[in-house]
Design a protein around this motif. Structure first.
Motif, PDB file in Angstrom:
ATOM      1  N   ASP A 172      38.623  52.601  31.172  1.00 56.08           N
ATOM      2  CA  ASP A 172      39.438  51.392  31.141  1.00 56.08           C
ATOM      3  C   ASP A 172      40.871  51.759  31.475  1.00 56.08           C
ATOM      4  N   ILE A 173      41.429  51.086  32.461  1.00 62.27           N
ATOM      5  CA  ILE A 173      42.836  51.337  32.767  1.00 62.27           C
ATOM      6  C   ILE A 173      43.661  50.159  32.291  1.00 62.27           C
ATOM      7  N   ASP A 174      44.921  50.453  31.940  1.00 65.57           N
ATOM      8  CA  ASP A 174      45.842  49.409  31.469  1.00 65.57           C
ATOM      9  C   ASP A 174      46.640  48.869  32.638  1.00 65.57           C
ATOM     10  N   VAL A 175      46.652  47.558  32.761  1.00 64.21           N
ATOM     11  CA  VAL A 175      47.485  46.933  33.790  1.00 64.21           C
ATOM     12  C   VAL A 175      48.211  45.752  33.157  1.00 64.21           C
ATOM     13  N   PRO A 176      49.406  45.434  33.638  1.00 67.69           N
ATOM     14  CA  PRO A 176      50.102  44.261  33.106  1.00 67.69           C
ATOM     15  C   PRO A 176      49.379  42.973  33.504  1.00 67.69           C
ATOM     16  N   ASP A 177      49.689  41.882  32.788  1.00 66.92           N
ATOM     17  CA  ASP A 177      48.954  40.623  32.986  1.00 66.92           C
ATOM     18  C   ASP A 177      49.011  40.097  34.416  1.00 66.92           C
ATOM     19  N   GLU A 178      50.083  40.393  35.128  1.00 67.28           N
ATOM     20  CA  GLU A 178      50.227  39.801  36.464  1.00 67.28           C
ATOM     21  C   GLU A 178      49.386  40.526  37.525  1.00 67.28           C
ATOM     22  N   ILE A 179      48.792  41.657  37.154  1.00 68.42           N
ATOM     23  CA  ILE A 179      47.937  42.390  38.096  1.00 68.42           C
ATOM     24  C   ILE A 179      46.469  42.053  37.813  1.00 68.42           C
ATOM     25  N   CYS A 180      45.745  41.665  38.841  1.00 66.83           N
ATOM     26  CA  CYS A 180      44.314  41.390  38.676  1.00 66.83           C
ATOM     27  C   CYS A 180      43.552  42.709  38.728  1.00 66.83           C
ATOM     28  N   LEU A 181      42.620  42.861  37.817  1.00 70.60           N
ATOM     29  CA  LEU A 181      41.849  44.105  37.728  1.00 70.60           C
ATOM     30  C   LEU A 181      40.360  43.796  37.773  1.00 70.60           C
ATOM     31  N   GLN A 182      39.650  44.488  38.655  1.00 72.78           N
ATOM     32  CA  GLN A 182      38.191  44.363  38.695  1.00 72.78           C
ATOM     33  C   GLN A 182      37.593  45.752  38.509  1.00 72.78           C
TER      34      GLN A 182
END
Lengths: 200, 200
Positions: A172-182
């Protein structure tokens, strides 16, 4: 979570279109896709009510509409980091099958592959990733590196202004809310298969 | 289609277990997985009603139960045909991360790779596939070859008595009803990602 079903609708409609089929009913979609006809009608009504009672859906219109919903009208520029077997396979797949997705740059840490090419795109040294992203607009960052490197690559992508990250690393990687992650998890499909085998 | 959600539940529960978390509520599962808490309670009740009102679920019990439903208590022997980049990546992934899945044999048509090994397993000539399957019990056949070869490989798997086929070739293959088929479509995940990017 209708969005999880839309790519499947789209895939099936593209297939019908290729075979010259012009109209499709919710019953036919149901039989192939395994959702109930009423679920399918409800999904499609959510997006504006195509189709006429008793006449079904016009395949090309429905596919065009789903493409628009999915955002497939524009091109997306991708950078892929980690060009081992998996990165190579993903790069080939995008190049061969998905015209909307343009592989703009490839990166790896392995001196044995840096400088070689896939479909005319040079594999760059991963230590040039930040500089590359500062100079070039990339929409989607793809992580096909190992899990130890994944978060660092994601951080570079985020700093470099990507809009989304497609992650194949098993972490699991952490990304800020504005980045979409798939996140892609090969095990999900396999576990689903085993369930069907097991319950026969 | 609760089965499509179970692998995700399992993945998340395994992660909680690794982090030493003992209990989890449907609200927590909901927040991470993006399904509603009531959907989650309904899914889990379908399989026998774990959990106590107000106390949530015991992580290890729930995972064990889901493993049993998914059929993950036994080992599955796999044969992979098509050891290009994708086949190599799938083989590595199974070997590294999924103990229940044993890569028993690898096959390819390319003389340049026949005879070499991945994790101690020799890559055999694909023309030996039928003979191999006649002598060895394989549970799951994996197709990572090109789409032109896919149906022929599937036919060999079926004749050779596999229980399921995990197909990565970008083509629909025909299998009889008694064979479980799981098609992997990388584009589904990417299209889902683009939808989120597009709708931001």
């Amino acid at each position: 979570m209708v969005i999880r079903r839309l790519p499947r609708y789209r895939r099936y409609l593209a297939d019908l279109e290729n075979r010259g089929v012009e109209r499709v009913s919710s019953g036919m979609l149901s039989e192939i896709l395994g959702y109930t006809a009423s679920q399918i009608r409800q999904d499609l009504n959510n997006f504006g009510g195509f189709g006429q009672q008793g006449y079904g859906y016009k395949v090309s219109d429905l596919k065009t509409e789903i493409d628009a919903i999915l955002g497939l009208g524009e091109q997306y520029r991708m950078a892929i980091v980690g060009i081992g077997n998996l990165g190579h396979a993903v790069s080939n797949y995008l190049y061969r099958y998905l015209d909307e997705f343009v592989v703009a740059a490839l990166f790896d840490v392995n001196p044995a592959v840096i400088g070689s090419e896939i479909a005319g795109i040079e594999i760059r040294n991963a230590n040039e990733l930040d500089a590359y992203l500062a100079e070039n607009a990339i929409d989607i960052g793809v992580i096909t590196a190992n899990k130890e490197a994944a978060q660092g690559i994601a951080d570079s992508f985020i700093k470099g202004g990507v809009r989304g990250i497609w992650n194949f690393a098993t972490i699991d990687i952490d990304v800020p809310d504005e980045i979409c992650l798939q996140n892609e998890h090969l095990s999900d499909g396999l576990h689903e298969l085993v369930y069907y085998i097991h319950s026969k």
